[in-house]
Scaffold this motif. Structure first.
Motif, short mmCIF file in Angstrom:
data_model
loop_
_atom_site.label_atom_id
_atom_site.label_comp_id
_atom_site.label_asym_id
_atom_site.label_seq_id
_atom_site.Cartn_x
_atom_site.Cartn_y
_atom_site.Cartn_z
N GLN A 97 44.25 -26.52 32.76
CA GLN A 97 43.57 -25.24 32.99
C GLN A 97 44.38 -24.32 33.90
O GLN A 97 43.92 -23.25 34.28
CB GLN A 97 42.20 -25.49 33.63
CG GLN A 97 41.26 -26.29 32.74
CD GLN A 97 39.88 -26.42 33.37
OE1 GLN A 97 39.07 -25.54 33.30
NE2 GLN A 97 39.64 -27.54 34.02
N GLY A 98 45.57 -24.78 34.27
CA GLY A 98 46.43 -23.93 35.08
C GLY A 98 45.97 -23.76 36.51
O GLY A 98 46.33 -22.79 37.18
N LEU A 99 45.19 -24.72 36.98
CA LEU A 99 44.54 -24.51 38.28
C LEU A 99 45.46 -24.62 39.50
O LEU A 99 45.29 -23.84 40.43
CB LEU A 99 43.36 -25.48 38.42
CG LEU A 99 42.24 -25.21 37.41
CD1 LEU A 99 41.19 -26.28 37.50
CD2 LEU A 99 41.63 -23.86 37.68
N PRO A 100 46.37 -25.58 39.52
CA PRO A 100 47.18 -25.67 40.75
C PRO A 100 47.84 -24.35 41.10
O PRO A 100 47.93 -23.97 42.26
CB PRO A 100 48.19 -26.77 40.44
CG PRO A 100 47.49 -27.64 39.44
CD PRO A 100 46.66 -26.70 38.61
N ALA A 101 48.27 -23.65 40.07
CA ALA A 101 48.92 -22.36 40.35
C ALA A 101 47.91 -21.37 40.92
O ALA A 101 48.23 -20.59 41.82
CB ALA A 101 49.53 -21.80 39.06
N VAL A 102 46.70 -21.42 40.39
CA VAL A 102 45.66 -20.50 40.90
C VAL A 102 45.37 -20.84 42.37
O VAL A 102 45.26 -19.95 43.21
CB VAL A 102 44.37 -20.64 40.05
CG1 VAL A 102 43.28 -19.74 40.62
CG2 VAL A 102 44.66 -20.28 38.60
N ILE A 130 55.35 -24.24 53.77
CA ILE A 130 54.11 -24.03 53.03
C ILE A 130 54.39 -23.31 51.72
O ILE A 130 53.93 -23.70 50.65
CB ILE A 130 53.09 -23.25 53.89
CG1 ILE A 130 52.65 -24.11 55.09
CG2 ILE A 130 51.87 -22.88 53.06
CD1 ILE A 130 51.77 -23.39 56.08
N GLU A 131 55.20 -22.29 51.80
CA GLU A 131 55.56 -21.54 50.58
C GLU A 131 56.22 -22.48 49.58
O GLU A 131 55.97 -22.41 48.37
CB GLU A 131 56.52 -20.40 50.91
CG GLU A 131 55.91 -19.28 51.75
CD GLU A 131 55.17 -18.24 50.90
OE1 GLU A 131 54.95 -18.50 49.69
OE2 GLU A 131 54.81 -17.18 51.43
N ASP A 132 57.05 -23.35 50.11
CA ASP A 132 57.76 -24.30 49.28
C ASP A 132 56.76 -25.20 48.55
O ASP A 132 56.86 -25.45 47.34
CB ASP A 132 58.64 -25.13 50.20
CG ASP A 132 59.80 -25.74 49.47
OD1 ASP A 132 60.15 -25.20 48.42
OD2 ASP A 132 60.33 -26.74 49.96
N ALA A 133 55.77 -25.66 49.30
CA ALA A 133 54.76 -26.54 48.72
C ALA A 133 53.98 -25.79 47.63
O ALA A 133 53.71 -26.33 46.56
CB ALA A 133 53.83 -27.05 49.79
N LEU A 134 53.65 -24.55 47.92
CA LEU A 134 52.88 -23.77 46.94
C LEU A 134 53.71 -23.53 45.69
O LEU A 134 53.21 -23.63 44.57
CB LEU A 134 52.45 -22.43 47.57
CG LEU A 134 51.55 -22.55 48.80
CD1 LEU A 134 51.22 -21.17 49.36
CD2 LEU A 134 50.27 -23.31 48.48
#
Lengths: 777, 1001
Positions: free
Chosen positions: B358-363, B447-451
């Motif tokens: 569902q593409g959620l991790p990116a959301v 954090i940005e890296d993790a995201l």
């Protein structure tokens, strides 16, 4: 019958005809074998009397310039229970048969051997090739594997030094070698080197003993097999993914270097008065299991770098509170509460060792800590797998840095000087049986007919697993004389060592050494065949083997008794007349070896920690005759202005004011400047133009030392000291205390006073004489 | 069109005159009547002045609708519709038909009846259907009351207008709600100004009764609960003052009881404006009346002639109803010597296959990024001023889970983040220490890296996700991570039934619903010990869980949602997530979840005057069921939205000499680690007469209490039983009231004829009906247990206004908006139009915006005026059919209606849904009848309609009819037993005829 016995050029009679001792070293150079007795007693009954066991010190992969290398598979005796390999001692019928030296079985020659003759012999039948190496056609499935297991509970300096060494070592590995990386502290962290996008690792509890199944389930994760992204053949292909933790160094060197760079000290807070939580036991469990699941039966090294004792169960060495002390030898002897974890931990690490052996994996232990790290409990892992143990004060020391890299030495073809996944098979002709092996090996429990009932060392088998095998690794193999009937003179017996191993070039190789010995009833022949050096080393190995199991004092008494009985058998003396005691030349030095062995740190554990003892014994049990002898009786060389460098007695009398002494104990190399020399040096004479010779005198022992240092593993500790220097104690501890505070008049001429209560060699010899001649035992 | 409009206008004008007059009357009668009860309260000196402003403005509320018709609105109304549009005429017809009976009712029900109904008669009210008994016998008369009297939209509009009409022509100020002088608060959701007079504003605390019955028998005669609904961190117009008592009493070294804030030595109530300082060094507790309290030496002050301390108006705790007290270390969770950490917040993200698909991790990654970095928020402001500037900031952690648990190491020492995977689910453990929690500024790169990693994971076609997830273990592990920090918050995404590992759940077929209580127990109560134990742990460790469920399948909310339920977390659910349409809504809620924590490690204590005691807390589960016999609930996590309902019971008799005092003390640690007590004081009058009690009831709180009590029986009783109990409750209440009126319990009152509803409980039936039709209670197998439970858990602790708007959503008709409406005034108040009744029959072929407390729907009828559609959605649309069903926001257009819509949506989002202002606009869902599937969802919100005949979800009119019937039957049958009569006659007689469910009421 027109049998040709190609091996019969070896005329044992001729060799023994001379009066002088046999040139054992020459034989060693040829086959890598030193025997305590180069002739064997012909019957079991006689063998029982000769005290020193009939054994061989065998260095399978001994470097040999003119080693014959056969690029084909060996010819094997078809007798299923023998399977000995065709060798120069076999009689060959050119019409197509050969007689096995071991079982006397008649075997057909392979077709290609038809038509051989003296001028056209296959390599293995050439008399000079009693040791030969076959490169088999069987390919090695996987390149060598290296799994680094790194303790992060260390201070920054130590860790950084270690990281640096590890980073350098990556460039020493063959590019296709597989590497894995596990860091541990309070937890075990298995790095997923295959994860390209992000630095990823799997964490395991440090205080839990995971089963093989658990670890496999936890780490395994179905992945798309490369090239099947779209699933052309109906859906994605799933592959077992444990191998993703071990990838070619050429692919992951960059990533691994980054991981090492980012590796920092374990961040869990340590309460004041506590040790950090360090889960060496769990880490090894994970490492061995992972490797075992991913690459069973493939050559691999697990390299453990530990900076302290394991403080978490499983494998707990010592509890977390600093007030809880690490066990000492005396705690272990008394089995008191301080040593309460010892047995459990030992058992645990033995279990790990057994698993590694089962999978043919090596475990190396590198300890970089001033305190003990639990080597004593963990030693089994390296001892059984042929791994190396390196005990250093810190990873910042050059001893660690250089020794570690020396492990990756390469041969002239650029291949690592380490063999993997080996087995050693000992075949004997029917007169002999194998009674055991002492060395870094594990039993494969193959009870072939030539296995003796009497066990000495690892017995009950004729095959051993050598998970790791390096060119200097030496194994003591002991034999029983099985023959009970008198034999014709000049009867020969045969021993064949067959070593299968995985060469780091990616081939399986078989090193075959076949030796022949005469069986004799003649005591003089036997006496002359005695190699006292090899005998001393073999005896020492037996002693250490016993010391691992028995109480220290009992072992010493046992050694003494052996020596007395040997002298009683072979010395010339009149009963109760001490002065009449004479030892034949082949035995002359033997008591002295035993004397130094008794004094050595291998048996005298006082002042050594259990870890140190484990380390010293580990190294000793692996080295060849010469190095072992050096450890038993260190060499002492004198340098003076007047004389050429000369070896001198390892005795307090050798200390002179105007001498520089160079002591080599294998573990230490020490340069000791006599009083005068030291004063001159302090005054700076060496810098004055007129004193070139003094300068070169100072340089000489150093050059000598550097030569000694150059190819030794582990790197010895180098000590430069002088009379009165605190480090001089290392020298004094080794010297025969001819002059102590009790008896400094005995050898009045010079020498130094050694402050000890130990008996001197002279006293020891005097007692020996007395006991031998008095007939007591 | 002209004709229509014209007739409408003239008619409107005609009625307006009457209306004004009648409203004036109404104002004078009903409001003034109410306020007459006030003198019973002890200290009402300013009483008289308070009457004036509301009553003078009482006639104005009906002005705007008037203006609506006069001002010719915005011209969108019926331009495109044929004049014969079926909606107008009936309205006019019914108006006229109802006109005649009206005057008679005015005379009949003087006190409560509101004249002027004819303008907005109920559309669906079946005529002659309601049977109203009159004195002397039973006869059928035309249905009187439940017309506009019962109109909730009118009531809401009216109340709002009261507080948005300047006090006089000269004075532009709006009337304020004076917390001491005025009593019954405006209905929840109203925008109003308050003046704190030493008792808390209704924003913070509402009582079900503003005249507390003196005795249990008096209370029992009403069949109504005494309950408070508390929202400790309600948004307020003025910042909550912070009083530093950390060092008070520290130097004296005397009794440790005197250490910290001054408190009553007997009942431990905190110092508050109602405490009486009897001398310089003594005070009397207002809660327990203990006289022997000494004032700490540093805290003494001289008293003036009235006995007020000289510093009364300097110190907030002496004149304000709500304030925070900074307390010394003794109040810390670990006691003296322990420190309080700043809030630690974990993002727990499902990365199993359903999530990736569902593409959620990116959301989620995008939402986290927005929440942490997009806006500059001033924490200092959020948590109130702090005396010393603190270096502490909220710490964040990001954890993913599938079959394993993936931790991101966010240590600023690392060049890039590292993922550490925990695979040991049987024996989970915190994998590392440093870098587990990170400051968002220090570790921004990591954090940005993790995201970014999470986004890559979502978009990488070669990534092979696990098919299942180990949610329970992940939560457990996250709470273990928080353990060493004293708790914190977990915001978690779940994308499918978490079936893996310990605590793995199995699919529960929904075929047992409605059959029996045992079957429902299995569906509605946590059945896994793992979850029960986990819930207990979470509460014990002060961990709160906000859950985002985006799953097409059931996730077994009974277990999963339980974790949110016990920790007071929100459940946000999408069952048909379309990333294009719903990502924005998800994003908004997620960001809110990140931003809303106000504190943690809470412990709630409600103290009250002698005679009452706490019977039950709703909205928090940390009672006996969870952590043993701790009566005062622990509250893991405190948010702005959190409300608690506290039910009281009598353990004696209230003293009529005094007021009834309540003090809510919420001990908590704020997001930056300061230990505070939020004190909320409420002073209520004590009533001796039943009528007084009935007249001073707050239906919002009554409804909230009944609803929460009902819901707390989910799984323990069948839904059917709960519905029946609810109906019975209503019947009982109204029976009592009518019995009271009929029986002339209050002799001074002239109400001896039939009367259906007390003034304050007029809308209870519609709310109850809406509740019966809500996702939680509605009959029918079509509703999954997940839906019911998510609703149930959320209803237990949401703010009252959201709860009421969830029951009865606000629907605004866009095509008839006046120009002024839906614009903000100088106070930032939105000029709300009158909402439309929630009935399809009230809707025209136009555009409507509806807010149900969770979401905003925009209903666009295919026949809606295309000009309106163009003005709302853009010039390029020629037909409603062209609108993108995945549309998630209204475009910003330079038209008035667009601006108005945006204002309205923004208002709904911030005030009702609880999503503070989003810069980028707010999410909506488009509903086009006959085109979009969401029509069904929308229609479910139209609670006045009968949803389905088979499911016993009657229309409002039918419901009222049956209610009236039941009341009558009740009273008739009582004639024999006389129990009701007796309970009214003799409030001392404690005869119990209540169902077991409402035993406490």
């Amino acid at each position: 019958m027109d049998n040709l016995q190609y091996g019969s050029q070896f005329d044992g009679q001729e060799q023994m005809g001379g009066d002088g001792p046999l040139d054992f070293e020459e034989a060693e150079d040829m086959n890598g074998v030193r025997l305590s007795w180069n002739c064997f007693p012909s019957t079991k009954a006689e063998a029982a009397k000769i005290v020193v066991p009939t054994g061989a010190l065998y260095t399978p992969l001994k470097a040999k310039e003119d080693l014959a290398i056969a690029q084909y598979d060996p010819v094997i005796c078809q007798n299923a229970s023998c399977k000995a390999i065709l060798n120069p001692y076999c009689s060959v019928d050119p019409s197509g048969f050969w007689m096995c030296t071991m079982c006397k079985n008649r075997n057909g020659l392979p077709g290609v051997y038809k038509g051989i003759n003296y001028d056209n012999l296959p390599l293995e039948l050439n008399a000079a090739n009693s040791t030969i190496e076959y490169i088999t056609a069987r390919p090695v499935q996987n390149p060598p594997i290296f799994m680094f297991v790194v303790d992060t509970c260390q201070d920054e300096d130590n860790l950084n030094a270690l990281k640096e060494s590890l980073t350098i070592s990556l460039s020493f590995l063959p590019p296709n070698a597989l590497v894995g990386f596990i860091a541990y502290g309070t937890m075990v962290q298995v790095y997923d080197l295959g994860s390209e996008k992000i630095n990823k690792s799997y964490i395991f509890r440090g205080d839990k003993e995971y089963t093989e199944k658990q670890i496999s389930e936890m780490l395994n994760k179905p992945t798309l097999s490369p090239g099947h992204g779209g699933g052309i053949h109906g859906g994605p292909q799933f592959v077992n993914s444990l191998s993703r933790f071990l990838l070619p160094v050429e692919d992951v060197e960059f990533g691994l270097t980054a991981i090492l760079e980012n590796l920092s000290k374990d961040s869990w807070p340590v309460a004041h008065g506590n040790r950090p939580f360090r889960c060496t036991g769990s880490a090894l469990n994970v490492a061995t299991t992972l490797l075992g699941s991913a690459f069973p039966g493939t050559g691999a090294r697990i390299m453990l770098f530990t900076g302290g004792p394991c403080s978490l169960s499983p494998g707990l060495i010592v509890g977390q509170h600093l007030k809880e002390a690490l066990r000492s030898h005396s705690d272990i002897d008394k089995d008191n509460s301080i040593a309460k974890h010892m047995k459990k931990a030992t058992k645990y690490y033995e279990m790990i060792a057994d698993r590694a052996v089962k999978n043919s994996h090596i475990i190396d232990i590198f300890a970089g800590c001033y305190d003990q790290t639990g080597l004593y409990e963990m030693r089994g892992m390296s001892n059984k797998t042929g791994g190396t143990i390196l005990l250093t004060d810190a990873f910042t020391t050059s001893i660690f840095k250089q020794s570690f890299l020396r492990l990756f030495n390469k041969d002239s073809d650029g291949y690592l000087l380490m063999g993997f996944n080996g087995t050693l098979e000992v075949k004997t002709s029917r007169e002999l049986k194998v009674s055991g092996l002492i060395g870094h090996a594990s039993s494969l429990n193959i009870k072939s007919p030539n296995v003796s009932e009497n066990e000495l060392g690892l017995g009950g088998t004729s095959q051993y697993r050598l998970c790791g095998i390096s060119p200097q690794d030496s194994y003591a193999v002991f034999f029983d004389i099985a023959n009970t009937q008198p034999l014709p003179p000049n009867s020969q017996c045969f021993i064949q060592f067959v070593t299968h191993y995985q060469h780091s070039s990616g081939t399986f190789r078989i090193r075959v050494t076949t030796i022949s010995n005469y069986l004799t009833q003649d005591e003089q022949t036997l006496t002359n065949s005695f190699d006292q050096e090899a005998a001393a080393v073999l005896l020492a190995r037996v002693t250490l083997f016993k010391a691992e199991q028995d109480d220290g004092a009992d072992v010493l008494r046992w050694v003494d008794r052996m020596l007395i009985r040997l002298c009683q058998k072979f010395a010339d003396y009149r009963k109760d007349v001490g002065e009449s005691f004479r030892l034949p030349p082949p035995f002359s030095l033997f008591p002295q070896f035993v004397y130094y062995l008794r004094r050595s740190q291998f048996l005298q554990v006082f002042n050594n920690s259990p870890d140190e003892t484990a380390f010293y014994r580990h190294v000793f049990v692996n080295e060849d005759t010469n190095n072992s002898l050096l450890m038993i009786q260190p060499s002492l060389t004198s340098f003076s202005l007047d004389n050429e460098p000369e070896p001198v007695l390892l005795d307090s009398v050798s200390i002179r004011d105007d001498r520089i002494l160079l002591l080599d104990t294998f573990f230490h190399i020490l340069i000791y400047h006599g009083k005068t020399i030291a004063q001159w040096r302090k005054a700076g004479y060496q810098d004055l133009p007129d004193y070139e010779n003094f300068k070169s005198l100072l340089e000489l022992p150093k050059q000598e030392a550097i030569e000694l240092l150059s190819d030794r593993y582990p790197l010895p500790r180098f000590i430069d000291t002088e009379e009165g220097g605190s480090q001089a104690r290392f020298l004094y501890a080794k010297l025969n205390p001819s002059t102590t505070y009790n008896n400094n008049s005995t050898f009045g001429a010079g020498g130094a006073i050694v402050l000890t209560d130990d008996v001197s060699l002279q006293v020891f010899m005097a007692h020996l004489q007395k006991l031998v001649v008095s007939g007591s035992s | 069109m002209q004709a229509n409009n014209g007739s409408f206008t003239s008619n409107g004008n005609g009625t307006t005159q009457d209306l004004r007059a009648m409203n004036g009357e109404m104002g004078n009668m009903s409001l003034a009547n109410k306020r007459k009860k006030k003198p019973a309260r002890a200290f009402h000196q300013q009483w008289e002045t308070a009457v004036a402003p509301p009553s003078s403005t009482a006639s104005t509320p009906f002005m705007p609708p008037n203006a609506l018709f006069n001002g010719n609105s915005n011209g969108y109304g019926f331009d495109s519709n044929p004049p014969s549009n079926g909606f107008i005429t009936p309205r006019m017809d019914s108006t006229s038909s109802f006109q005649s009976p009206a005057p008679s009712r005015v005379s009949s029900f003087q006190t409560t009846q509101l004249p002027g109904l004819p303008l907005f008669p109920p559309q669906h009210q079946p005529e002659n259907a309601i049977v109203v008994p009159v004195s002397g016998g039973i006869s059928l008369v035309p249905a009187p009351a439940p017309s506009s009297e019962l109109s909730l939209v009118d009531y809401r509009y009216h109340t709002q207008a009261t507080f948005m009409t300047p006090t006089s022509d000269n004075d532009p100020l709006y009337p304020s709600f004076y917390t001491f002088q005025n009593s019954i608060p405006p209905t929840a959701g109203t925008q109003y100004l308050t003046v704190d007079q030493g008792t808390a504003s209704p924003n913070y605390i509402r009582s079900s009764m503003y005249f507390v019955p003196e005795t249990e028998s008096l209370r029992a005669a009403t069949k109504l609960p005494i309950a408070l609904t508390i929202r400790p961190f309600a948004p307020s117009q003025d910042p909550v003052p912070v009083v530093d008592f950390r060092d008070l009493g520290n130097i004296s070294g005397s009794d440790p009881l005197d250490f910290g804030p001054p408190r009553c030595r007997r009942c431990r109530a905190y110092v508050n404006p109602s405490m009486t300082f009897t001398s310089v060094s003594n005070f009397t507790c207002n809660v327990c009346q203990f006289r022997g309290n000494t004032v700490p030496q540093e805290y003494t002050s001289y008293l003036d002639a009235q006995g007020n301390r000289a510093d009364k108006f300097v110190k907030p705790e002496l004149h304000q109803g709500v304030y925070d007290i900074l307390v010394p270390d003794e109040y810390n969770v670990g006691g003296t010597g322990s420190t309080n950490d700043e809030l630690h917040h974990i993002f727990l993200v499902d990365i199993s296959e359903p999530s990736i698909r569902q593409g959620l991790p990116a959301v989620v990654a995008d939402s986290i990024r927005t929440a942490l970095f997009a806006e500059k928020e001033d924490l200092q402001e959020q948590t109130g001023e702090d005396n010393e500037p603190s270096k502490k900031t909220i710490k964040y952690s990001i954890i993913c889970f599938d079959k394993h648990i993936h931790f991101y190491n966010l240590s600023p020492k690392l060049q890039q983040t590292q993922v550490n995977v925990c695979t040991d689910l049987d024996d989970p453990f915190v994998p590392f220490f440093d870098g587990l929690f990170a400051d968002k500024e220090e570790s921004r790169i990591q954090i940005e890296d993790a995201l970014t990693n999470m986004e890559q994971m979502t978009n990488d076609p070669t990534f092979l996700p696990d098919t299942e997830s180990c949610f329970a273990v992940a939560i457990k592990l996250a709470s273990m991570c928080l353990e060493s920090h004293g708790g914190g918050k977990i915001t978690t995404l779940l994308a499918g039934l978490p079936s893996w590992g310990p605590g793995g759940l199995k699919f529960k077929p929904n075929n047992t619903s409605g059959k029996n209580a045992d079957a429902e127990k299995y569906l509605f109560l946590p059945n896994l010990d793992y979850y029960k134990a986990l819930g207990k742990e979470l509460v014990a460790q002060s961990v709160g869980v906000d859950l985002f469920v985006v799953a097409k399948t059931q996730v077994d909310m009974a277990n999963v949602g339980y974790l949110c339920g016990v920790t007071g977390g929100n459940i946000n659910r999408w069952t048909n997530f379309e990333i294009e349409r719903d990502a924005r809504g998800f994003h908004e809620k997620f960001v809110t979840s990140v931003k809303n924590p106000r504190g943690y490690q809470g412990q709630l204590k409600v103290r009250c005057s002698n005679g009452l005691q706490v019977a039950q807390y709703y909205g928090t589960y940390s009672n006996k069921d969870i952590i043993g016999d701790v009566m005062d609930p622990k509250v893991s996590l405190l948010t702005e939205d959190q409300t608690f309902t506290v039910l009281f019971e009598y353990d004696g008799k209230l003293d009529t000499k005094y007021d009834c005092h309540f003090q809510v003390a919420l001990l908590y640690t704020d997001a930056l680690g300061a230990r505070k007590v939020r004190v909320i004081n409420l002073v209520l009058a004590v009533a001796e007469k039943l009528q007084d009690v009935f007249n001073m009831v707050d239906e919002d709180t009554v409804m909230t209490t009944i609803l929460r009590d009902s819901l707390s029986f989910m799984g323990k009783q069948s839904l059917k039983e709960i519905r029946e109990s609810l109906n019975n409750k209503l019947v009982e209440v109204y029976t009592q009231y009518r019995a009271m009126s009929e029986l002339g319990h209050n002799i001074t009152n002239t109400m001896n004829r039939t009367l259906l509803f007390p003034e304050g409980l007029k809308h209870l039936p519609i709310y109850a009906l809406a509740f019966l039709k809500s996702d939680a209670l509605r009959n029918g197998n079509g509703i999954t247990p997940d839906t019911r439970l998510a609703e149930m858990f959320n209803l237990m602790h949401m703010p009252v206004e959201r709860l009421l708007y969830n029951l009865y959503p606000a629907m605004v008709e866009l095509h008839s908006l006046d120009d002024e409406e839906c614009t903000f005034d100088d106070y930032g108040f939105l000029r709300l139009p009158r909402f439309t009744e929630l009935s399809l029959s009230k809707m025209e072929q136009g555009v409507y915006i509806l807010c149900d407390g969770y979401r905003v729907y925009v209903w666009v009828d295919p026949n809606a005026n295309i000009l309106l559609v163009k003005d709302l959605f853009g010039e390029n649309y020629d037909s409603v059919l062209q609108l993108d069903p995945m549309m998630n926001e209204l475009p910003v257009l330079p038209t008035l209606i667009s601006e108005q819509s945006h204002n309205l949506i923004k208002f709904f989002h911030s005030k009702i849904i609880g999503i503070p202002g989003q810069d980028t606009g707010s999410s909506i869902q488009l509903v086009r009848p006959g085109i979009d599937g969401s029509e069904i969802i929308f229609k479910l919100r139209l609670v006045e309609d009968n949803i389905s005949r088979s499911l016993a979800t009657p229309s409002y009119g039918d419901y009222l009819t049956s209610l009236h019937k039941a009341i009558r039957v009740n009273l008739d049958s009582d004639k024999a037993s006389g129990k009701i009569k007796q309970s009214i006659d003799n409030v001392g007689n404690n005869s119990e005829s209540l169902t077991q469910r409402f035993a406490l009421f």
